[in-house]
Design a protein around this motif. Structure first.
Motif, PDB file in Angstrom:
ATOM      1  N   ALA A 191       0.786   5.802  -0.306  1.00 40.49           N
ATOM      2  CA  ALA A 191      -0.046   6.894  -0.094  1.00 40.49           C
ATOM      3  C   ALA A 191       0.933   8.099  -0.304  1.00 40.49           C
ATOM      4  O   ALA A 191       2.110   7.960   0.236  1.00 40.49           O
ATOM      5  N   ASP A 225     -10.098  -3.072   2.697  1.00 41.46           N
ATOM      6  CA  ASP A 225      -9.431  -1.612   3.000  1.00 41.46           C
ATOM      7  C   ASP A 225     -10.297  -0.917   3.849  1.00 41.46           C
ATOM      8  O   ASP A 225     -11.376  -0.259   3.667  1.00 41.46           O
ATOM      9  N   SER A 246      -4.793  -2.246   4.823  1.00 43.11           N
ATOM     10  CA  SER A 246      -5.477  -2.838   3.803  1.00 43.11           C
ATOM     11  C   SER A 246      -5.069  -4.428   4.272  1.00 43.11           C
ATOM     12  O   SER A 246      -3.770  -4.593   4.903  1.00 43.11           O
ATOM     13  N   THR A 292      -0.555   9.373   6.327  1.00 44.39           N
ATOM     14  CA  THR A 292      -0.522  10.724   5.607  1.00 44.39           C
ATOM     15  C   THR A 292      -0.554  11.644   6.397  1.00 44.39           C
ATOM     16  O   THR A 292      -1.584  11.773   7.367  1.00 44.39           O
ATOM     17  N   ASN A 342      -4.293   4.396   6.930  1.00 41.77           N
ATOM     18  CA  ASN A 342      -4.965   3.492   6.159  1.00 41.77           C
ATOM     19  C   ASN A 342      -4.567   2.113   6.167  1.00 41.77           C
ATOM     20  O   ASN A 342      -3.427   1.786   5.855  1.00 41.77           O
ATOM     21  N   TYR A 387      -5.136   6.099  -2.427  1.00 37.59           N
ATOM     22  CA  TYR A 387      -4.466   5.124  -2.000  1.00 37.59           C
ATOM     23  C   TYR A 387      -4.125   4.124  -3.160  1.00 37.59           C
ATOM     24  O   TYR A 387      -5.036   3.810  -3.940  1.00 37.59           O
ATOM     25  N   LYS A 410       0.848  -1.207  -0.054  1.00 33.76           N
ATOM     26  CA  LYS A 410       0.040   0.027   0.010  1.00 33.76           C
ATOM     27  C   LYS A 410       0.906   1.168  -0.106  1.00 33.76           C
ATOM     28  O   LYS A 410       1.979   1.328   0.778  1.00 33.76           O
TER      29      LYS A 410
END
Length: 356
Positions: free
Chosen positions: A22, A53, A109, A129, A107, A34, A20
């Motif tokens: 970002a 996610d 996943s 982020t 985030n 993303y 993943k």
């Protein structure tokens, strides 16, 4: 019976991997994307591959490119079967509300399939982020609706930080119109030509600072409208730039420099008529309206005649010139009679001119 055997079916295994990525940082109110890369490292085909996610709290789901579904901040993507070595990239876009200013969001996943996964350490990944600071700077500008030439006019500039973050490096710029001359300011601003630059510096959330700029109206601006523009900027992201500038419009009254020149004979004999010549001129810059010349006769003389448009009452001659364009002039004459009793005296005739 000296030998025996047993058969065991070994289930297929598929090492599913997800990575993943970002952006490291983003502005509030922007969209954030993303990027999820799903891969089957084998050794068997993977079936019923599902990516889950979990969006950070506070963001708003916008879209994806893999036919996923979103429920309560959880995006689920049914990707089907993956051959050994096959990969697929999924893009998920979210919106960052202003409330997340100056925070870090993460985030998470996860990927799974029907087959046994011999390495679950690569089945999850996350990306963090940082949300940048945001300060909505606003400026309002006021000035007089009307002014005359040579008048000093004061512009009032109010800079405000609507937040949510404190602002730093705040600078207000005021662009004076060409029709005025700079006079002063009360905030230590620098001046370069017609541009006034005011370095405010820090401005806390909810705070304001007021600046006054004084300028003098040039004569050449008579009869025009002057527009003064101001703007404000700062170091932080500004989510609403529509209020970063403002104008003030001032209508400058018309101005006409009316001039009158009078001539008459240096000497005269009694019991004779003499003629006074009046030259009325408009030196501008505006056209003049309702122009009139008022000639006050010397005591003792008697009125004889005057140019058309002039009338006499009790020794005062009033001449209605009317409109007189800038640069134009008109000649008027007034004739009077000198009686005998003014012998050996001096008489003085005066005239005034005025307009709207």
């Amino acid at each position: 019976n000296n030998t025996s055997s047993v058969t065991t079916d070994v289930n297929p295994a598929a090492d599913m991997e997800i990575t993943k990525t970002a952006p490291a940082n983003v502005n509030p109110t922007d969209n954030l994307e993303y990027i999820l890369v799903v891969r089957n490292n084998g050794p068997a085909v993977a079936n019923n591959v599902i990516v889950t996610d979990t969006l950070p709290a506070g963001v708003n789901y916008v879209s994806d490119d893999a036919g996923c579904s979103e429920v309560s901040g959880v995006v689920t993507c049914n990707l089907g079967s993956f051959a050994v070595g096959q990969s697929q990239t999924v893009h998920i876009t979210v919106d960052i509300p202003i409330a997340l200013t100056d925070s870090t969001i993460t985030n998470d996943s996860e990927v799974q399939a029907d087959e046994f996964d011999p390495n679950t350490s690569n089945n999850t990944d996350n990306a963090s982020t940082d949300i940048n600071l945001a300060a909505d700077l606003q400026i309002t500008k006021t000035g007089p609706a009307t002014a005359g030439v040579n008048d000093n006019i004061t512009y009032t500039l109010v800079a405000r930080n609507n937040g949510p973050s404190d602002a730093t490096g705040v600078v207000v710029t005021d662009d004076l119109p060409a029709g005025v001359d700079y006079v002063s300011n009360d905030s230590g601003c620098s001046v370069a030509g017609q541009t006034i630059t005011c370095a405010i510096g820090a401005l806390s959330n909810g705070n304001t600072q007021t600046i006054h700029v004084v300028a003098q109206v040039k004569v050449s601006s008579a009869g025009s409208s002057l527009t003064n523009n101001s703007s404000v900027v700062g170091d932080q992201f500004d989510q609403d730039t529509n209020n970063n500038s403002d104008d003030a419009v001032t209508d400058i009254n018309a101005a006409a420099d009316l001039e009158v020149t009078k001539t008459g004979p240096a000497t005269a004999d009694v019991d004779n008529n003499i003629t006074y010549n009046l030259l009325v001129r408009n030196n501008g810059p505006s056209d003049a309206t309702n122009v009139s010349a008022v000639d006050t006769l010397p005591a003792g003389v008697s009125f004889v005649s005057a140019s058309p448009g002039c009338g006499e009452v009790s020794g005062v001659i009033t001449c209605a010139v009317g409109s007189l364009n800038s640069g134009d002039e008109v000649n008027l004459t007034v004739v009077v009679h000198i009686p005998v009793n003014l012998s050996d005296s001096s008489i003085t005739n005066s005239v005034d001119v005025a307009g709207d």
